[in-house]
Design an enzyme around this catalytic site. Sequence first.
Site, PDB file in Angstrom:
ATOM      1  N   GLU A 181     -11.089   0.857  -4.116  1.00  0.00           N
ATOM      2  CA  GLU A 181     -11.144   1.089  -2.737  1.00  0.00           C
ATOM      3  C   GLU A 181      -8.976   2.087  -3.208  1.00  0.00           C
ATOM      4  OE1 GLU A 181      -9.696  -2.304  -0.690  1.00  0.00           O
ATOM      5  OE2 GLU A 181      -9.455  -3.633  -2.251  1.00  0.00           O
ATOM      6  N   ASP A 225       0.507  -0.743   0.303  1.00  0.00           N
ATOM      7  CA  ASP A 225       0.426  -0.123   0.513  1.00  0.00           C
ATOM      8  C   ASP A 225       0.859   1.263  -0.046  1.00  0.00           C
ATOM      9  OD1 ASP A 225      -2.160  -1.764   0.145  1.00  0.00           O
ATOM     10  OD2 ASP A 225      -2.195  -1.952   2.666  1.00  0.00           O
TER      11      ASP A 225
END
Length: 530
Positions: free
Chosen positions: A183, A15
């Site tokens: 997302e 991430d």
Amino acid sequence: MPVIHNPVLRGFNPDPSILRVGDDYYVATSTFEFHPAVRLHHSRDLVHWTAIGHALDDGFELRGIPDSGGVWAPSLTHADGRFWLAYSIVRTMDGDDKDIDNYLVTADDIAGPWSEPVHLGSRGFDFSFFHDPDGTHWIVGVQWDQRPEHPSFSGLVVEQYLPDERRTTGEAVVVYREDGLVEGPNLYRVGGWYYLLIAEGGTGWNHGITLARSRSLLGPYERDPREAVLTTRDAPGHPLQKAGHGELVQMPGGQWWLVHLASRPTLHLGERYSTLGRETCLQPVEFDDDGWLRLAGGGHHARVEIPVPGTTVETDAGPGPRGWTDEFDAEALDGRRWSTLRAALPDDVADLGARPGWLRLRGGHSAASVFDQAMILTRVEEHDASFEVLLDAAPRTPREAVGPIAWYDRSGWIQLQLTHGDDDGRHLRVVRRDGGSTTRSGPVAVPDGPLRLRMSLDGPDLRFAWAGDAEGEWMPVPGVHPAWTLSDDHGPRLRFTGLFFGVRADDLDGRGWTADIGRVAVRFASPQLT
């Protein structure tokens, strides 16, 4: 010309959030249940990267957090002369229910100190900040819906943040939805467009990055006519799988780069297992004549090796053989290298002063605990790796044990334990946890005194060995163990972290038993580039 060798951050570094301030580039990555939290990295050229510490360290703890909960998807930005860091803490994952708190901390310097956190609400996760050139500040994130008859990922929302009042307006607007899972959103304003960079398809084999754009911040947003800006979902043999979840950064000369995660799987019986976790990569990108973001050079597959024009660095950053040794002769454990679970180890649990040149580790809870495990861990960066530790310990019962461990989470680990039994005396034994099942090998008798213990990773396989002293011959511990089970891709559970090597000590009777660690040596072999 210097060359990027992807991944630029190897091992568990998922991430990624990227930022440039002047000539300095920074990347923040998720840490989930591991401590310290939000790992920070620095580069001057996008080629050479150094871990510089963590944003959430002293006083921060995650006791009670579930596996693969904790700190998700940090967002690192810079505005008004300060660094801004947004992050989610996932406290509960139970069926349709998620208990999530989102926070903002700021700092004048990337090294801190970071401010007390501002609570941004619990609407969802993957919150990131967008600082509009008009001077306003906005949060974009995933909205979660717990109702079982509704899609859980119920849209991407935008909400204004008021820095002078240290709060949001409380009025979120849904700006984007689609039938698939979306997302990891990030907003940018480029050339009169607001661009919404989106992770799609879930963070597994179907992962990818797509784009939507609008002339207005609050939409409506038009989706990119192409399926994906970046994905390897259609190339199962590609060395960088699961490519997705990205952010953009612009070099001083105007060149755009996309940072993203990807995984390098190992194979077991023809199936892919991403034991190293999700890693950080970089790709050059550009806007085409129609204003859509594309990989420079065309296509939608991640590239492993990429020349970097416009930099003055002459050395190459190829990931050759490398390693490090810790003699435990510093005043504190190096948090850039070592992690613990959920909280820092107190000085009386990880004691560097009791025996100079050794770490005295006081045994803790079992490997099932979400509170007080006595374990130090380091990321595994290659599929060919070794971890050697010198131990001096005298366990007295089967409830006292210490040894090197290959750790994924509480339901996935393999450890070589030095322990004691009434029938077997002092011995070594391989203990393995896989889901709800624990298995133990037969005992291997060992002499009194310090021991060297080693674990070696060879793709999907893990092996152990021991030696009696510094000059002693290495003796293999019988058995080849399934390291491939220590991955996101094994079993039915959703898991998001990666493989660590480390040392853990158990004192299940809580009598204050300790083990001394005299030296750790970690080695990584050169990866095979495909």
